[in-house]
Design a protein around this motif. Structure first.
Motif, PDB file in Angstrom:
ATOM      1  N   ASP A   1       0.763  -1.258   0.028  1.00 45.47           N
ATOM      2  CA  ASP A   1      -0.361   0.094  -0.138  1.00 45.47           C
ATOM      3  C   ASP A   1       0.830   1.048  -0.184  1.00 45.47           C
ATOM      4  OD1 ASP A   1      -2.341  -1.585  -0.388  1.00 45.47           O
ATOM      5  OD2 ASP A   1      -2.475  -1.820   1.828  1.00 45.47           O
ATOM      6  N   SER A   2       2.188   0.955   0.929  1.00 44.32           N
ATOM      7  CA  SER A   2       3.371   2.913   0.931  1.00 44.32           C
ATOM      8  C   SER A   2       3.850   2.159  -0.421  1.00 44.32           C
ATOM      9  CB  SER A   2       3.807   2.297   2.133  1.00 44.32           C
ATOM     10  OG  SER A   2       2.960   1.551   3.044  1.00 44.32           O
ATOM     11  N   LEU A   3       3.865   1.722  -0.633  1.00 44.89           N
ATOM     12  CA  LEU A   3       4.675   1.905  -2.294  1.00 44.89           C
ATOM     13  C   LEU A   3       3.813   2.428  -3.332  1.00 44.89           C
ATOM     14  CD1 LEU A   3       7.482  -1.544  -2.548  1.00 44.89           C
ATOM     15  CD2 LEU A   3       7.855   0.908  -1.791  1.00 44.89           C
ATOM     16  N   ARG A   4       2.774   1.871  -3.743  1.00 44.66           N
ATOM     17  CA  ARG A   4       1.885   2.175  -4.157  1.00 44.66           C
ATOM     18  C   ARG A   4       1.512   4.080  -3.610  1.00 44.66           C
ATOM     19  NH1 ARG A   4      -1.095  -2.851  -3.334  1.00 44.66           N
ATOM     20  NH2 ARG A   4       0.190  -4.472  -5.097  1.00 44.66           N
ATOM     21  N   GLU A   5       1.384   4.403  -2.846  1.00 46.04           N
ATOM     22  CA  GLU A   5       0.762   5.649  -2.521  1.00 46.04           C
ATOM     23  C   GLU A   5       2.546   6.278  -3.167  1.00 46.04           C
ATOM     24  OE1 GLU A   5      -0.158   4.957   1.406  1.00 46.04           O
ATOM     25  OE2 GLU A   5      -2.425   4.949   1.025  1.00 46.04           O
ATOM     26  N   LEU A   6       3.509   5.807  -2.811  1.00 47.74           N
ATOM     27  CA  LEU A   6       5.036   6.869  -3.126  1.00 47.74           C
ATOM     28  C   LEU A   6       4.728   6.497  -4.842  1.00 47.74           C
ATOM     29  CD1 LEU A   6       7.018   7.564  -2.513  1.00 47.74           C
ATOM     30  CD2 LEU A   6       8.325   5.739  -2.756  1.00 47.74           C
ATOM     31  N   TRP A   7       4.722   5.921  -5.495  1.00 44.14           N
ATOM     32  CA  TRP A   7       3.946   5.997  -7.113  1.00 44.14           C
ATOM     33  C   TRP A   7       3.369   6.499  -7.647  1.00 44.14           C
ATOM     34  CZ3 TRP A   7       8.338   2.975  -6.125  1.00 44.14           C
ATOM     35  CH2 TRP A   7       8.457   2.553  -6.284  1.00 44.14           C
ATOM     36  N   ASP A   8       2.039   7.112  -6.870  1.00 44.50           N
ATOM     37  CA  ASP A   8       0.849   7.701  -7.252  1.00 44.50           C
ATOM     38  C   ASP A   8       1.501   9.484  -6.408  1.00 44.50           C
ATOM     39  OD1 ASP A   8      -0.878   5.841  -8.396  1.00 44.50           O
ATOM     40  OD2 ASP A   8      -1.450   5.815  -6.435  1.00 44.50           O
ATOM     41  N   GLY A   9       2.669   9.144  -5.765  1.00 42.38           N
ATOM     42  CA  GLY A   9       2.841  10.908  -5.823  1.00 42.38           C
ATOM     43  C   GLY A   9       3.007  11.159  -4.045  1.00 42.38           C
ATOM     44  N   GLU A  10       2.068  10.469  -3.392  1.00 45.81           N
ATOM     45  CA  GLU A  10       1.752  11.084  -2.160  1.00 45.81           C
ATOM     46  C   GLU A  10       2.635  10.928  -0.927  1.00 45.81           C
ATOM     47  OE1 GLU A  10      -1.635   9.059  -0.482  1.00 45.81           O
ATOM     48  OE2 GLU A  10      -2.493   8.834  -2.361  1.00 45.81           O
ATOM     49  N   TYR A  11       4.102  10.275  -1.084  1.00 49.34           N
ATOM     50  CA  TYR A  11       4.985   9.970  -0.310  1.00 49.34           C
ATOM     51  C   TYR A  11       6.194  10.504  -1.326  1.00 49.34           C
ATOM     52  CZ  TYR A  11       1.921   7.959   3.168  1.00 49.34           C
ATOM     53  OH  TYR A  11       0.621   7.160   3.845  1.00 49.34           O
ATOM     54  N   GLU A  12       7.325  11.129  -0.927  1.00 52.62           N
ATOM     55  CA  GLU A  12       8.714  11.376  -1.136  1.00 52.62           C
ATOM     56  C   GLU A  12       9.084  10.301  -1.727  1.00 52.62           C
ATOM     57  OE1 GLU A  12      10.984  15.094  -0.781  1.00 52.62           O
ATOM     58  OE2 GLU A  12       9.161  16.141  -1.117  1.00 52.62           O
ATOM     59  N   PHE A  13       9.390   9.318  -0.112  1.00 53.12           N
ATOM     60  CA  PHE A  13      10.226   8.101   0.220  1.00 53.12           C
ATOM     61  C   PHE A  13       9.382   7.176   0.983  1.00 53.12           C
ATOM     62  CE2 PHE A  13      12.147  11.672   2.622  1.00 53.12           C
ATOM     63  CZ  PHE A  13      12.087  11.484   3.858  1.00 53.12           C
ATOM     64  N   VAL A  14      10.242   5.734   0.867  1.00 54.38           N
ATOM     65  CA  VAL A  14       9.368   4.767   1.758  1.00 54.38           C
ATOM     66  C   VAL A  14      10.801   4.194   2.740  1.00 54.38           C
ATOM     67  CG1 VAL A  14       8.199   2.671   2.059  1.00 54.38           C
ATOM     68  CG2 VAL A  14       7.218   4.313   1.467  1.00 54.38           C
ATOM     69  N   ILE A  15      10.511   4.192   3.664  1.00 51.38           N
ATOM     70  CA  ILE A  15      11.224   3.920   4.471  1.00 51.38           C
ATOM     71  C   ILE A  15      11.378   1.774   5.301  1.00 51.38           C
ATOM     72  CG2 ILE A  15      13.480   3.689   6.371  1.00 51.38           C
ATOM     73  CD1 ILE A  15      13.968   6.769   5.526  1.00 51.38           C
ATOM     74  N   LEU A  16      12.272   1.215   5.193  1.00 52.23           N
ATOM     75  CA  LEU A  16      11.455  -0.656   5.708  1.00 52.23           C
ATOM     76  C   LEU A  16      12.654  -0.316   6.617  1.00 52.23           C
ATOM     77  CD1 LEU A  16      10.125  -2.573   5.725  1.00 52.23           C
ATOM     78  CD2 LEU A  16      11.215  -3.545   4.783  1.00 52.23           C
ATOM     79  N   THR A  17      11.965  -0.415   8.101  1.00 58.17           N
ATOM     80  CA  THR A  17      13.492  -0.416   9.135  1.00 58.17           C
ATOM     81  C   THR A  17      13.159  -2.542   9.207  1.00 58.17           C
ATOM     82  OG1 THR A  17      14.154   1.841   9.537  1.00 58.17           O
ATOM     83  CG2 THR A  17      14.631  -0.106  10.946  1.00 58.17           C
TER      84      THR A  17
ATOM     85  N   VAL B   1      13.183   3.664  -0.344  1.00 54.24           N
ATOM     86  CA  VAL B   1      12.853   3.500  -2.489  1.00 54.24           C
ATOM     87  C   VAL B   1      12.249   5.432  -2.110  1.00 54.24           C
ATOM     88  CG1 VAL B   1      10.450   2.654  -1.806  1.00 54.24           C
ATOM     89  CG2 VAL B   1      11.654   2.663  -3.875  1.00 54.24           C
ATOM     90  N   THR B   2      12.364   6.002  -3.401  1.00 55.62           N
ATOM     91  CA  THR B   2      12.193   6.867  -3.825  1.00 55.62           C
ATOM     92  C   THR B   2      12.047   7.009  -5.547  1.00 55.62           C
ATOM     93  OG1 THR B   2      12.316   8.749  -4.222  1.00 55.62           O
ATOM     94  CG2 THR B   2      14.096   8.742  -4.404  1.00 55.62           C
ATOM     95  N   THR B   3      11.291   8.180  -6.497  1.00 59.04           N
ATOM     96  CA  THR B   3      10.985   7.955  -7.856  1.00 59.04           C
ATOM     97  C   THR B   3      12.091   8.725  -8.194  1.00 59.04           C
ATOM     98  OG1 THR B   3       9.576   9.211  -7.269  1.00 59.04           O
ATOM     99  CG2 THR B   3       8.369   7.110  -7.152  1.00 59.04           C
ATOM    100  N   ASP B   4      12.475   8.464  -9.394  1.00 53.00           N
ATOM    101  CA  ASP B   4      13.434   9.728 -10.662  1.00 53.00           C
ATOM    102  C   ASP B   4      12.270  11.087 -10.817  1.00 53.00           C
ATOM    103  OD1 ASP B   4      12.430   8.099 -11.978  1.00 53.00           O
ATOM    104  OD2 ASP B   4      14.199   8.061 -13.590  1.00 53.00           O
ATOM    105  N   GLY B   5      10.823  10.289 -11.029  1.00 51.96           N
ATOM    106  CA  GLY B   5      10.298  11.561 -11.773  1.00 51.96           C
ATOM    107  C   GLY B   5       9.740  11.279 -12.867  1.00 51.96           C
ATOM    108  N   ASP B   6      10.446   9.622 -13.786  1.00 56.93           N
ATOM    109  CA  ASP B   6      10.592   9.036 -14.872  1.00 56.93           C
ATOM    110  C   ASP B   6      10.070   7.698 -15.038  1.00 56.93           C
ATOM    111  OD1 ASP B   6      10.472   9.054 -17.686  1.00 56.93           O
ATOM    112  OD2 ASP B   6      12.655   8.922 -17.949  1.00 56.93           O
ATOM    113  N   ASN B   7       9.207   6.979 -13.524  1.00 54.04           N
ATOM    114  CA  ASN B   7       8.518   5.953 -13.406  1.00 54.04           C
ATOM    115  C   ASN B   7       9.982   5.093 -13.915  1.00 54.04           C
ATOM    116  OD1 ASN B   7       5.699   7.099 -14.299  1.00 54.04           O
ATOM    117  ND2 ASN B   7       6.282   6.987 -16.252  1.00 54.04           N
ATOM    118  N   LYS B   8      10.530   5.421 -12.558  1.00 60.35           N
ATOM    119  CA  LYS B   8      11.635   4.706 -12.421  1.00 60.35           C
ATOM    120  C   LYS B   8      11.798   4.621 -11.163  1.00 60.35           C
ATOM    121  CE  LYS B   8      12.955   2.455 -15.872  1.00 60.35           C
ATOM    122  NZ  LYS B   8      14.017   1.058 -16.049  1.00 60.35           N
TER     123      LYS B   8
END
Length: 266
Positions: free
Chosen positions: A180-196, A209-216
């Motif tokens: 759920d968190s990663l999908r929200e990241l892909w949709d632009g709701e977060y800038e990064f997600v950290i798993l500890t 993980v974060t995104t480069d703004g170009d679907n990567k």
């Protein structure tokens, strides 16, 4: 001459020959700063930081006022994550050459490594005042090290935890939480997600993980003994990033770094 021959061998990646010649040069003259400098370069290039530390300690004994040697030693400490030791060495270099902006820039990086943002910014401003030529790169490295320092403060709870943009946390997260968190990241709701990971996963401090703004996706992980190791990075598809996170939380094993690239800070 012997030290220069060692340097040439080093530049040709003939490391055994380079080491032999540099040792010979130092047996002739223990105060030969060039030989010490090349020997440090060789050890750092081989990522033998323990050896570089030993060489550096001895080099500073014989070249007490050579700030170039001090900078090389400090760089080795930074690369091996020994920021307190780097700070001491860079302070000594600044004491010898207070008007050299490079030493102030190095201090900024060392302060960032220990999480002291205030002193890091002061040192960076001092470097700027002295006309340091690349403050942007120093600031970029500082920001990365400050983030790592903050993550080192995370207390293990025995469960996987998710951090969303570094503020919203999900304790004892599940695979569903991760997806759920990663999908929200892909949709632009977060800038990064950290798993500890929990404490039992001793070789990983975090995966983020974060995104480069170009679907990567840009996946980074800190890997090493007790989470104190090296930062690795890879660019990949969203699907691959999801697989990395899911496999990690399911298997509780350190992901392979074969397809990752080590992040070089200096």
């Amino acid at each position: 001459i012997t030290a220069m021959i060692g340097k040439i061998a080093f530049e040709k990646y003939n490391f055994p020959a380079a080491e032999d010649m540099l040792k010979k040069a130092l047996s002739i003259d223990r105060s030969c700063s060039k030989a010490w400098s090349f020997y440090l370069d060789l050890s750092i290039a081989q990522k033998d930081f323990k050896k570089a530390e030993a060489i550096g300690e001895e080099a500073m004994m014989y070249c007490k006022d050579d700030v170039f040697i001090f900078s090389k030693v400090g760089t080795g400490y930074i690369l091996s994550g020994k920021y307190e030791k780097a700070l001491k060495v860079f302070k000594d270099a600044k004491r010898i050459e207070p008007d050299n902006p490079v030493h102030h820039s190095n201090l900024a990086i060392a302060y960032a490594g220990i999480g002291n943002e205030k002193e890091a910014m002061i040192a960076l401003e001092d470097a700027k005042i002295l006309n340091y030529d690349d403050p942007e790169s120093t600031l970029e490295m500082m920001q990365s090290l400050l983030k790592k320092a903050e993550l080192r403060k995370v207390k293990y709870t025995g469960k996987f935890e998710l951090s969303l943009d570094g503020c919203e946390n999900i304790s004892d997260c599940t695979v569903e939480d991760v997806m759920d968190s990663l999908r929200e990241l892909w949709d632009g709701e977060y800038e990064f997600v950290i798993l500890t990971p929990p404490e039992e996963v001793k070789d990983v401090l975090f995966i983020q993980v974060t995104t480069d703004g170009d679907n990567k996706a840009i996946v980074q992980m800190s890997v090493g003994p007790n989470g104190s190791g090296v930062l690795y990075e890879k660019y990949c598809s969203y699907e691959e990033a999801e697989a990395i996170f899911i496999n990690f939380i399911k298997d509780k094993r350190t992901p392979s770094t074969i397809t990752f690239k080590q992040v070089e800070f200096i």
